[in-house]
Design a protein around this motif. Sequence first.
Motif, short mmCIF file in Angstrom:
data_model
loop_
_atom_site.label_atom_id
_atom_site.label_comp_id
_atom_site.label_asym_id
_atom_site.label_seq_id
_atom_site.Cartn_x
_atom_site.Cartn_y
_atom_site.Cartn_z
N ILE A 1 54.79 26.84 48.97
CA ILE A 1 54.88 26.29 50.32
C ILE A 1 56.18 25.52 50.45
O ILE A 1 56.45 24.61 49.67
N LEU A 2 56.99 25.89 51.42
CA LEU A 2 58.21 25.15 51.74
C LEU A 2 57.91 24.28 52.94
O LEU A 2 57.62 24.77 54.03
N ARG A 3 57.97 22.95 52.74
CA ARG A 3 57.57 22.00 53.77
C ARG A 3 58.77 21.18 54.24
O ARG A 3 59.52 20.64 53.43
N SER A 4 58.92 21.08 55.56
CA SER A 4 60.00 20.29 56.15
C SER A 4 59.52 18.86 56.36
O SER A 4 58.57 18.62 57.11
N GLU A 5 60.15 17.91 55.68
CA GLU A 5 59.79 16.50 55.81
C GLU A 5 60.76 15.74 56.71
O GLU A 5 60.43 14.69 57.24
N LYS A 6 61.96 16.28 56.85
CA LYS A 6 62.96 15.71 57.76
C LYS A 6 63.88 16.83 58.19
O LYS A 6 64.27 17.67 57.38
N ASN A 7 64.21 16.87 59.47
CA ASN A 7 65.11 17.92 59.96
C ASN A 7 65.76 17.47 61.26
O ASN A 7 65.08 17.35 62.28
N ARG A 8 67.03 17.20 61.22
CA ARG A 8 67.76 16.77 62.42
C ARG A 8 67.98 17.91 63.40
O ARG A 8 68.28 17.67 64.56
N PHE A 9 67.86 19.15 62.94
CA PHE A 9 68.14 20.29 63.80
C PHE A 9 66.92 21.19 63.98
O PHE A 9 67.06 22.36 64.31
N GLY A 10 65.74 20.65 63.75
CA GLY A 10 64.52 21.43 63.92
C GLY A 10 63.31 20.52 63.85
O GLY A 10 63.43 19.30 63.80
N SER A 11 62.14 21.13 63.85
CA SER A 11 60.89 20.38 63.84
C SER A 11 60.55 19.91 62.42
O SER A 11 60.84 20.61 61.45
N THR A 12 59.95 18.75 62.34
CA THR A 12 59.44 18.28 61.06
C THR A 12 57.99 18.77 60.90
O THR A 12 57.37 19.24 61.84
N ASN A 13 57.48 18.63 59.68
CA ASN A 13 56.12 19.06 59.34
C ASN A 13 55.93 20.56 59.47
O ASN A 13 54.79 21.04 59.53
N GLU A 14 57.02 21.32 59.52
CA GLU A 14 56.91 22.77 59.50
C GLU A 14 56.62 23.22 58.06
O GLU A 14 57.07 22.59 57.10
N ILE A 15 55.91 24.31 57.90
CA ILE A 15 55.72 24.89 56.58
C ILE A 15 55.94 26.39 56.64
O ILE A 15 55.68 27.04 57.66
N ALA A 16 56.46 26.93 55.55
CA ALA A 16 56.63 28.37 55.40
C ALA A 16 55.99 28.77 54.06
O ALA A 16 56.09 28.04 53.08
N ILE A 17 55.34 29.92 54.04
CA ILE A 17 54.61 30.37 52.86
C ILE A 17 55.37 31.52 52.20
O ILE A 17 55.80 32.46 52.87
N PHE A 18 55.52 31.43 50.88
CA PHE A 18 56.16 32.48 50.09
C PHE A 18 55.25 32.85 48.93
O PHE A 18 54.54 32.00 48.39
N SER A 19 55.26 34.12 48.56
CA SER A 19 54.52 34.56 47.38
C SER A 19 55.50 34.79 46.24
O SER A 19 56.61 35.29 46.45
N MET A 20 55.10 34.42 45.04
CA MET A 20 55.95 34.57 43.87
C MET A 20 55.71 35.95 43.26
O MET A 20 54.64 36.23 42.72
N GLU A 21 56.71 36.82 43.37
CA GLU A 21 56.62 38.18 42.83
C GLU A 21 57.56 38.32 41.63
O GLU A 21 58.35 37.41 41.33
N GLU A 22 57.48 39.46 40.96
CA GLU A 22 58.34 39.69 39.79
C GLU A 22 59.81 39.73 40.18
O GLU A 22 60.68 39.32 39.41
N ASP A 23 60.10 40.22 41.37
CA ASP A 23 61.49 40.33 41.81
C ASP A 23 61.87 39.22 42.79
O ASP A 23 62.74 39.38 43.63
N GLY A 24 61.20 38.07 42.68
CA GLY A 24 61.59 36.91 43.49
C GLY A 24 60.52 36.48 44.48
O GLY A 24 59.37 36.94 44.42
N LEU A 25 60.91 35.61 45.38
CA LEU A 25 59.99 35.08 46.39
C LEU A 25 60.00 35.95 47.64
O LEU A 25 61.06 36.34 48.13
N LYS A 26 58.80 36.25 48.15
CA LYS A 26 58.66 37.06 49.35
C LYS A 26 57.97 36.22 50.43
O LYS A 26 57.01 35.51 50.15
N GLU A 27 58.48 36.33 51.66
CA GLU A 27 57.88 35.56 52.75
C GLU A 27 56.53 36.16 53.16
O GLU A 27 56.32 37.37 53.07
N ILE A 28 55.62 35.28 53.58
CA ILE A 28 54.32 35.71 54.11
C ILE A 28 54.31 35.34 55.58
O ILE A 28 54.15 34.18 55.94
#
Length: 459
Positions: free
Chosen positions: A252-279
Amino acid sequence: MKKENSMYICKECGYKSVKWLGKCPNCGEWGSLEIEEEKDINVGNKKITKQIFSEEEINKKIISFNEIEMEDNFRYKTRVKEFDRILGGGLVQGEVILLTGNPGIGKSTLLLQMANEYTRYGEVFYISGEESLAQIKNRGERLGIKNNKLFLISETNIDKIYEYVAIKKPKVVIVDSIQTLFSENSESTAGAPTQIREATLKIVDVAKKNNICFFIVGHITKDGKVAGPKMLEHMVDAVFNFEGEEGLFYRILRSEKNRFGSTNEIAIFSMEEDGLKEIQNSSEYFISERNEKNIGSIIVPVLEGTKVFLLEIQTLITEGNPIGIPKRVVQGFDRNRIQILMAIGEKRMGINLGNKDVFVNIPGGLSIKDPSADLGVLISLLSVYKNVEISQKIAAIGELGLRGEIRKVFFIDKRLRELEKLGFKGVYVPESNRKEIEKKQYNLKLIYLKNLDEFLERI
């Protein structure tokens, strides 16, 4: 000896004092006040501290708002939509971002993948003070990266890094990590608060002067806080935290501070053999396969930043020890809030849980902070208490007051659209949202509730 016209300044938070103090009154750090000389000039009968500039220098610094020009490509975007969304629509030129997270969580992997994406706009520097160039190259090959515009640098001297970046002017620079950098102007070791502050000041300076984007990797302490002075988080434009738990293959990538966007945003990624993939369809990802009807399980649409997630609330009630203190085990929800909701349920719905053990769980590892999940928690508890099955095609939205009233919920349209998209048939909603809801059409059965008494009449 303290010289005239000098101040003691806290190296942690910048607090100023005319005399030396063992403990900073502002941040509470011990031994952090250092002497710093200041130049004073007389204005009338008063002394003020001021840096004197020539008129030409002042005119260069003071620019009219209308004279400032912005490039058409103000934001750099990648092919990873979730990453761009959490940034606020892309990476702003000259932005400095601090990325934190536990060791081994995948910070370096994520940034190496993003570095490869940003080469579409120009050269990208990956500066590492922790790994050798061969180690980074090995990871890059595993991720399938082959790029002539991605340059690797092994350097920890911030003064040299400043020169490299100022001369070459790449589009994006990644520094892994800020705790490994040092400046020859400071006698302390790398990782000390003064060194971290000095390095960050130089990074921010070169970023703003040349419109160069920086990603800074920061280690965290055992308490989950960024190692170094708190000032570090104030100096950068955005702070993102990369989270994950052992046994779970998503991050989970969580935004705790962002001057150019919303805070408290989260993005989900899955850990695969060839890197991180977005969900992208994260709601469907967090909803487990369920039977048509279940006891003690209901779906709630909660808001994280600007995105709606459908999460499952599960509850369980068991007989407690008659002579012991009943258990209240809560995972993924505020324990104090659960206590309040249990009190409301006992008073307004007749759910007597005084001597029973109560377990509340949010599967998937996410935590719910949105108060709109209140109604879902009480419905789930009532389902277990009365052994009544709940259709898994019905959701609940509503914040509860102590009198049992169901309060208005914001962004109701986004929540209903997400439920509609995933094939839900009905939803409990607050009566106070009726006017807003009736302006639009939904393929859902909308069950309006003013209070808990109305809910009890329907079951």
